[in-house]
Enzyme design. Structure first.
Site, PDB file in Angstrom:
ATOM      1  N   ASP A 218       0.862  -1.176   0.000  1.00 31.49           N
ATOM      2  CA  ASP A 218       0.000   0.000   0.000  1.00 31.49           C
ATOM      3  C   ASP A 218       0.900   1.227   0.000  1.00 31.49           C
ATOM      4  OD1 ASP A 218      -2.251   1.894   0.686  1.00 31.49           O
ATOM      5  OD2 ASP A 218      -3.333   0.021   0.915  1.00 31.49           O
ATOM      6  N   HIS A 241       2.216   1.832  -3.169  1.00 31.61           N
ATOM      7  CA  HIS A 241       1.333   2.798  -3.832  1.00 31.61           C
ATOM      8  C   HIS A 241       1.914   4.203  -3.816  1.00 31.61           C
ATOM      9  CE1 HIS A 241      -2.502   0.131  -3.098  1.00 31.61           C
ATOM     10  NE2 HIS A 241      -1.573  -0.469  -3.825  1.00 31.61           N
TER      11      HIS A 241
END
Length: 390
Positions: A218, A241
């Site tokens: 993430d 991310h």
């Protein structure tokens, strides 16, 4: 001649020993409190018992976790302590229970209300592989999962030479820890590990993150509301991310974000690069003075992204974002994008003010990249490739 006063040697030695004992820092080895370090026995209670002694002992004190492998159930370490305290775990691996059912709170190693805490060394392994497979956060919007390390209201903290591996949720959740430092931290999890933000920050004033390597599934670093005066320098990110401010505007009474500086970082193979995200039709809020400079992008999806229509579930209310963004700069950002649109600035009407893009050189997959803009006209300085909001 006057008779000299003197203290008998035995009395003198007694008082000297008392003086030394009362001023000697407490160093508490967890093995003296029953820890086995065999990777099987639950050493969580022994670690908490050692903490109570060290925290209540003469400062500065230390909790020592010697080299070895320790299995530990959820651990809560509470302050205040009598003075500065250090958790020394160099050469140690501490492993969490793999079963989520064994966690009653949102943290595995939870430390709260400690002033001048230092964490040195250690590999904290959350054993989250089974949790990632059953994670339904995206569909439900609710994540009741434990972070590997949760620091709450620990002012003047220092975290150094520490590794977090395979967390079930966020690797590190840093909340309310003013004037703190993270240096030479390693976050290690595969890109398939869901909702495993590397370092999540919120409700604090003053934090430096330096010389840190983050691989996760993430955001490498994410900023929640109330993040102020945060400096990030020399961080590598990827997979993951990217580095994200937000998401913002989801909850009532969010505190402003102000003063974020991100410099000298390398982002590789991530879904996004530098991102500011807020929810559509959300709650009012603001984020200002956010600056990104000297960033290298290596095969990154959308290296520069402002997204005020952030809706990961696709089931959000429609309407403009109520998060005001101002005084934002993207400078000296270079490298390659895996998407044709390398610069994407999507704002709601009237919410994005005083944006600058300067000295940008981003190439698309197999050729020139493009930009996409909505409700924004940034100031352009120097050569900007692709042209921003032409």
């Amino acid at each position: 001649m006057a008779k000299e006063n003197f203290i008998p040697r035995a009395v003198f030695c007694f008082f000297l020993m008392v003086l030394i004992e009362n001023n000697h820092a407490a160093v508490v080895d967890v093995k003296t409190k029953g820890a086995k370090g065999d990777g099987k026995t639950d050493d969580g209670p022994a670690i908490m018992n050692a903490w109570k002694v060290a925290c209540g002992g003469p400062p500065p004190s230390s909790l020592l976790i010697p080299p070895g492998t320790y299995f530990a159930s959820p651990i809560q370490l509470k302050g205040p302590c009598k003075g500065p305290i250090e958790i020394k775990a160099t050469g140690a691996t501490i492993k969490a229970p793999p079963e989520v059912a064994k966690f009653k709170t949102d943290g595995w190693i939870e430390i709260e209300g400690v002033d001048k805490l230092t964490m040195t060394g250690g590999n904290y392994d959350g054993q989250g592989q089974a949790t990632w497979k059953s994670n339904n956060c995206a569909s439900t919007g609710v994540c009741k999962l434990p972070a590997n390390i949760r620091l709450t209201n620990c002012k003047n903290a220092v975290v150094k030479d520490l590794t977090s591996t395979n967390s079930k949720f966020f690797h590190m959740n840093i909340l309310g820890c003013d004037n703190s430092k993270l240096d030479h931290v390693t976050i290690n999890a595969p890109g398939t590990s869901l909702n495993t933000d590397g370092i999540h920050i919120g409700r604090l004033n003053g934090l430096n993150i330096t010389n840190t390597n983050i691989k996760t599934g993430d955001d490498c670093i994410s900023f929640g509301d109330g993040s102020k005066n945060v400096h990030i320098d020399t961080v590598t990110c990827g997979p993951g991310h990217g580095i994200s401010i937000g998401s913002l505007g989801r909850y009532p009474n969010e505190a402003p974000v102000q003063g974020i500086w991100i410099k000298n970082c390398t982002i590789t193979g991530t879904d996004n690069g530098l991102r500011i995200k807020s929810w559509p039709a959300g709650t009012p809020g603001s984020a200002t003075d956010m600056h990104f400079e000297d960033i290298i992008m290596q095969k990154v999806g959308t290296p520069i992204l402002v997204d005020q229509e952030y809706c990961p579930s696709g089931k959000c209310q429609k309407g403009p974002s109520k998060t005001k963004l101002s005084n934002v700069s993207f400078r000296k950002i270079k490298g390659s994008s895996t998407t044709k649109v390398a610069v994407k600035l999507i704002c709601s009407p009237g919410t994005c003010q005083n944006f600058e893009v300067a000295d940008i050189n981003l190439q698309g997959p197999g050729g020139p990249a493009t930009s996409e803009c909505k409700n924004i006209k940034p100031k352009v300085v120097g050569q900007v490739v692709p042209p921003a909001c032409p």
